[in-house]
Scaffold this motif. Sequence first.
Motif, PDB file in Angstrom:
ATOM      1  N   THR A 120       0.814  -1.037   0.032  1.00 44.53           N
ATOM      2  CA  THR A 120       0.188   0.050  -0.021  1.00 44.53           C
ATOM      3  C   THR A 120       0.903   1.074   0.173  1.00 44.53           C
ATOM      4  O   THR A 120       2.161   0.995  -0.020  1.00 44.53           O
ATOM      5  N   SER A 121       0.290   2.325   0.209  1.00 45.19           N
ATOM      6  CA  SER A 121       1.113   3.579   0.035  1.00 45.19           C
ATOM      7  C   SER A 121       1.988   3.718   1.319  1.00 45.19           C
ATOM      8  O   SER A 121       2.767   4.456   1.410  1.00 45.19           O
ATOM      9  N   LYS A 122       1.567   2.958   2.412  1.00 42.04           N
ATOM     10  CA  LYS A 122       2.378   3.240   3.515  1.00 42.04           C
ATOM     11  C   LYS A 122       3.011   1.972   4.104  1.00 42.04           C
ATOM     12  O   LYS A 122       3.820   1.838   4.983  1.00 42.04           O
ATOM     13  N   LEU A 123       2.910   0.669   3.326  1.00 46.35           N
ATOM     14  CA  LEU A 123       3.130  -0.742   3.772  1.00 46.35           C
ATOM     15  C   LEU A 123       3.700  -1.330   2.636  1.00 46.35           C
ATOM     16  O   LEU A 123       3.440  -1.097   1.324  1.00 46.35           O
ATOM     17  N   PRO A 124       5.080  -2.119   2.681  1.00 48.47           N
ATOM     18  CA  PRO A 124       5.503  -2.810   1.762  1.00 48.47           C
ATOM     19  C   PRO A 124       4.870  -4.143   1.313  1.00 48.47           C
ATOM     20  O   PRO A 124       3.878  -4.454   2.119  1.00 48.47           O
ATOM     21  N   GLY A 125       5.151  -4.677   0.425  1.00 52.22           N
ATOM     22  CA  GLY A 125       4.600  -5.819  -0.102  1.00 52.22           C
ATOM     23  C   GLY A 125       5.638  -6.857  -0.596  1.00 52.22           C
ATOM     24  O   GLY A 125       6.604  -6.375  -1.201  1.00 52.22           O
ATOM     25  N   PHE A 126       5.193  -8.016  -0.389  1.00 54.41           N
ATOM     26  CA  PHE A 126       6.123  -9.071  -1.200  1.00 54.41           C
ATOM     27  C   PHE A 126       5.434 -10.361  -1.325  1.00 54.41           C
ATOM     28  O   PHE A 126       4.657 -10.785  -0.434  1.00 54.41           O
ATOM     29  N   ARG A 127       5.808 -11.395  -2.130  1.00 57.22           N
ATOM     30  CA  ARG A 127       5.358 -12.635  -2.446  1.00 57.22           C
ATOM     31  C   ARG A 127       6.540 -13.652  -2.019  1.00 57.22           C
ATOM     32  O   ARG A 127       7.704 -13.265  -2.542  1.00 57.22           O
ATOM     33  N   PHE A 128       6.265 -14.440  -1.296  1.00 55.73           N
ATOM     34  CA  PHE A 128       7.349 -15.450  -0.911  1.00 55.73           C
ATOM     35  C   PHE A 128       6.855 -16.789  -1.148  1.00 55.73           C
ATOM     36  O   PHE A 128       5.732 -17.326  -0.784  1.00 55.73           O
ATOM     37  N   ILE A 129       7.609 -17.461  -2.242  1.00 56.61           N
ATOM     38  CA  ILE A 129       7.308 -18.930  -2.494  1.00 56.61           C
ATOM     39  C   ILE A 129       8.638 -19.837  -1.896  1.00 56.61           C
ATOM     40  O   ILE A 129       9.501 -19.542  -2.054  1.00 56.61           O
ATOM     41  N   LEU A 130       7.891 -20.863  -1.291  1.00 56.51           N
ATOM     42  CA  LEU A 130       8.864 -21.793  -0.557  1.00 56.51           C
ATOM     43  C   LEU A 130       8.806 -23.414  -1.402  1.00 56.51           C
ATOM     44  O   LEU A 130       7.689 -23.584  -1.523  1.00 56.51           O
ATOM     45  N   HIS A 131       9.930 -23.633  -1.856  1.00 54.15           N
ATOM     46  CA  HIS A 131       9.940 -25.097  -2.591  1.00 54.15           C
ATOM     47  C   HIS A 131      10.504 -26.118  -1.783  1.00 54.15           C
ATOM     48  O   HIS A 131      11.798 -25.644  -1.425  1.00 54.15           O
ATOM     49  N   ILE A 132      10.001 -27.159  -1.396  1.00 56.95           N
ATOM     50  CA  ILE A 132      10.603 -28.028  -0.546  1.00 56.95           C
ATOM     51  C   ILE A 132      10.668 -29.328  -1.342  1.00 56.95           C
ATOM     52  O   ILE A 132       9.876 -29.717  -2.041  1.00 56.95           O
ATOM     53  N   ALA A 133      12.079 -29.799  -1.543  1.00 55.78           N
ATOM     54  CA  ALA A 133      12.358 -31.174  -2.182  1.00 55.78           C
ATOM     55  C   ALA A 133      11.353 -32.007  -1.761  1.00 55.78           C
ATOM     56  O   ALA A 133      11.165 -32.218  -0.755  1.00 55.78           O
ATOM     57  N   GLY A 134      10.911 -32.711  -2.840  1.00 49.04           N
ATOM     58  CA  GLY A 134      10.103 -33.903  -2.770  1.00 49.04           C
ATOM     59  C   GLY A 134      10.455 -35.080  -3.031  1.00 49.04           C
ATOM     60  O   GLY A 134      11.610 -35.314  -3.701  1.00 49.04           O
ATOM     61  N   ASN A 135       9.415 -36.182  -2.952  1.00 55.30           N
ATOM     62  CA  ASN A 135       9.693 -37.534  -3.119  1.00 55.30           C
ATOM     63  C   ASN A 135       9.641 -37.702  -4.721  1.00 55.30           C
ATOM     64  O   ASN A 135       8.451 -37.707  -5.323  1.00 55.30           O
ATOM     65  N   LEU A 136      10.740 -38.120  -5.426  1.00 55.82           N
ATOM     66  CA  LEU A 136      10.680 -37.954  -6.805  1.00 55.82           C
ATOM     67  C   LEU A 136      10.143 -39.221  -7.451  1.00 55.82           C
ATOM     68  O   LEU A 136      10.439 -40.219  -6.827  1.00 55.82           O
ATOM     69  N   GLY A 137       9.647 -39.358  -8.660  1.00 56.21           N
ATOM     70  CA  GLY A 137       9.170 -40.358  -9.418  1.00 56.21           C
ATOM     71  C   GLY A 137      10.562 -40.881 -10.358  1.00 56.21           C
ATOM     72  O   GLY A 137      11.545 -40.511 -10.093  1.00 56.21           O
ATOM     73  N   GLY A 138      10.248 -41.807 -11.277  1.00 58.92           N
ATOM     74  CA  GLY A 138      11.223 -42.374 -12.043  1.00 58.92           C
ATOM     75  C   GLY A 138      12.231 -43.162 -11.470  1.00 58.92           C
ATOM     76  O   GLY A 138      12.143 -43.715 -10.302  1.00 58.92           O
ATOM     77  N   GLU A 139      13.696 -43.222 -11.937  1.00 62.17           N
ATOM     78  CA  GLU A 139      14.434 -44.050 -11.312  1.00 62.17           C
ATOM     79  C   GLU A 139      14.902 -43.387  -9.946  1.00 62.17           C
ATOM     80  O   GLU A 139      15.206 -44.512  -9.238  1.00 62.17           O
ATOM     81  N   ALA A 140      14.925 -42.470  -9.635  1.00 63.50           N
ATOM     82  CA  ALA A 140      15.216 -42.046  -8.364  1.00 63.50           C
ATOM     83  C   ALA A 140      14.459 -42.723  -7.203  1.00 63.50           C
ATOM     84  O   ALA A 140      14.943 -42.822  -5.993  1.00 63.50           O
ATOM     85  N   LYS A 141      13.275 -42.885  -7.499  1.00 69.40           N
ATOM     86  CA  LYS A 141      12.359 -43.434  -6.483  1.00 69.40           C
ATOM     87  C   LYS A 141      12.857 -44.812  -5.937  1.00 69.40           C
ATOM     88  O   LYS A 141      12.271 -45.082  -4.855  1.00 69.40           O
ATOM     89  N   ASN A 142      13.465 -45.320  -6.791  1.00 67.02           N
ATOM     90  CA  ASN A 142      14.041 -46.818  -6.449  1.00 67.02           C
ATOM     91  C   ASN A 142      15.378 -46.790  -5.585  1.00 67.02           C
ATOM     92  O   ASN A 142      15.681 -47.974  -5.270  1.00 67.02           O
ATOM     93  N   LEU A 143      15.706 -45.810  -5.298  1.00 68.26           N
ATOM     94  CA  LEU A 143      17.290 -45.764  -4.644  1.00 68.26           C
ATOM     95  C   LEU A 143      17.128 -45.759  -3.141  1.00 68.26           C
ATOM     96  O   LEU A 143      18.370 -45.768  -2.571  1.00 68.26           O
ATOM     97  N   SER A 144      16.038 -45.624  -2.607  1.00 64.71           N
ATOM     98  CA  SER A 144      15.832 -45.790  -1.031  1.00 64.71           C
ATOM     99  C   SER A 144      16.788 -44.608  -0.482  1.00 64.71           C
ATOM    100  O   SER A 144      17.647 -44.662   0.247  1.00 64.71           O
ATOM    101  N   LEU A 145      16.604 -43.286  -0.995  1.00 65.28           N
ATOM    102  CA  LEU A 145      17.477 -41.990  -0.535  1.00 65.28           C
ATOM    103  C   LEU A 145      16.945 -41.775   0.923  1.00 65.28           C
ATOM    104  O   LEU A 145      15.717 -41.735   0.991  1.00 65.28           O
ATOM    105  N   LYS A 146      17.887 -41.376   1.795  1.00 66.80           N
ATOM    106  CA  LYS A 146      17.322 -41.023   3.061  1.00 66.80           C
ATOM    107  C   LYS A 146      16.711 -39.685   3.141  1.00 66.80           C
ATOM    108  O   LYS A 146      15.838 -39.570   3.866  1.00 66.80           O
ATOM    109  N   ASN A 147      17.554 -38.633   2.344  1.00 66.66           N
ATOM    110  CA  ASN A 147      16.740 -37.318   2.326  1.00 66.66           C
ATOM    111  C   ASN A 147      16.429 -36.940   0.923  1.00 66.66           C
ATOM    112  O   ASN A 147      16.775 -37.528  -0.049  1.00 66.66           O
ATOM    113  N   TRP A 148      15.629 -35.770   1.047  1.00 64.56           N
ATOM    114  CA  TRP A 148      14.863 -35.394  -0.234  1.00 64.56           C
ATOM    115  C   TRP A 148      15.782 -33.981  -0.498  1.00 64.56           C
ATOM    116  O   TRP A 148      15.742 -33.035   0.264  1.00 64.56           O
ATOM    117  N   THR A 149      16.500 -34.108  -1.544  1.00 63.07           N
ATOM    118  CA  THR A 149      17.588 -32.734  -1.922  1.00 63.07           C
ATOM    119  C   THR A 149      17.206 -32.414  -3.295  1.00 63.07           C
ATOM    120  O   THR A 149      16.942 -33.225  -4.240  1.00 63.07           O
TER     121      THR A 149
END
Length: 260
Positions: A121-150
């Motif tokens: 607004t004329s007196k206040l700032p504005g911003f848009r914040f997007i957070l992407h969290i690494a997810g459980n992937l499909g394809g070959e990577a899902k068969n690797l029993s990865l400990k973390n999602w990165t």
Amino acid sequence: MVEIVYPFGEGKSDKVVFEFLRDKWFPREKWHWSKFEVVGGKTNFSSRIKATIESEIMPERFIGVLAFRDKDFGEATESILQGFHNIIYGLLSAWLPFKKIKTSEEELIKEVLYKWEFQPTSKLPGFRFILHIAGNLGGEAKNLSLKNWTTDGYLLSVGLLQNVLNSFAKESKVKSSGEVLKELITQKIPNAIKGEGIDFEEDKDFLAAYLVSTRFWVVKRTEEELRLSRIILERAYRNIPHKFEQIFFTWKKAMEEIWR
């Protein structure tokens, strides 16, 4: 509309992937990106985001923040969200009493993509914040029993696409097949190491197997590990664009949404 976007990620892999996708899908000639900030670990998002954008927040100005966060084994999404909620409210508290801060909050993709928005607004700032969290992937990577999602998991997913493996296999000092490389990377090397009682469960473990199996340092004559990531991305983008876009769909959605 957002004037400029400040992107952040945990490590160098995030920077490599982001800059590749930015250049292919959202080039700087059309969209105003600030430089990508590597925060150096999940506990550093708060201090780095504050140091980078606090002075940029001002009335009538609308800026964007895009953060790429890994997810560790056993880590609850709710605790990750609370951490970023605190970052956002901390930035706005300089302008409003805590009880009067009202952001628009939305889950865009379940457990992966989240958005907070505060209109200027004329007196206040504005911003848009997007957070992407690494997810459980499909394809070959899902068969690797990865400990973390990165972010490295996304690299593995495109790196294990058959056409990408085939392109490495055809190189003169490899002289193999994509099927053989896949077996080495996903089974033989991991099993040999685990057979000696050594853990082999991280994305980077499999990327190391990728380096060895493709004889990367011999063929490319470089010791820069991050160059492997760029070559994998380029070959996947060029040879299997539809699969590439499927794997990086949530990244693309995050980058679209920040400019919406």
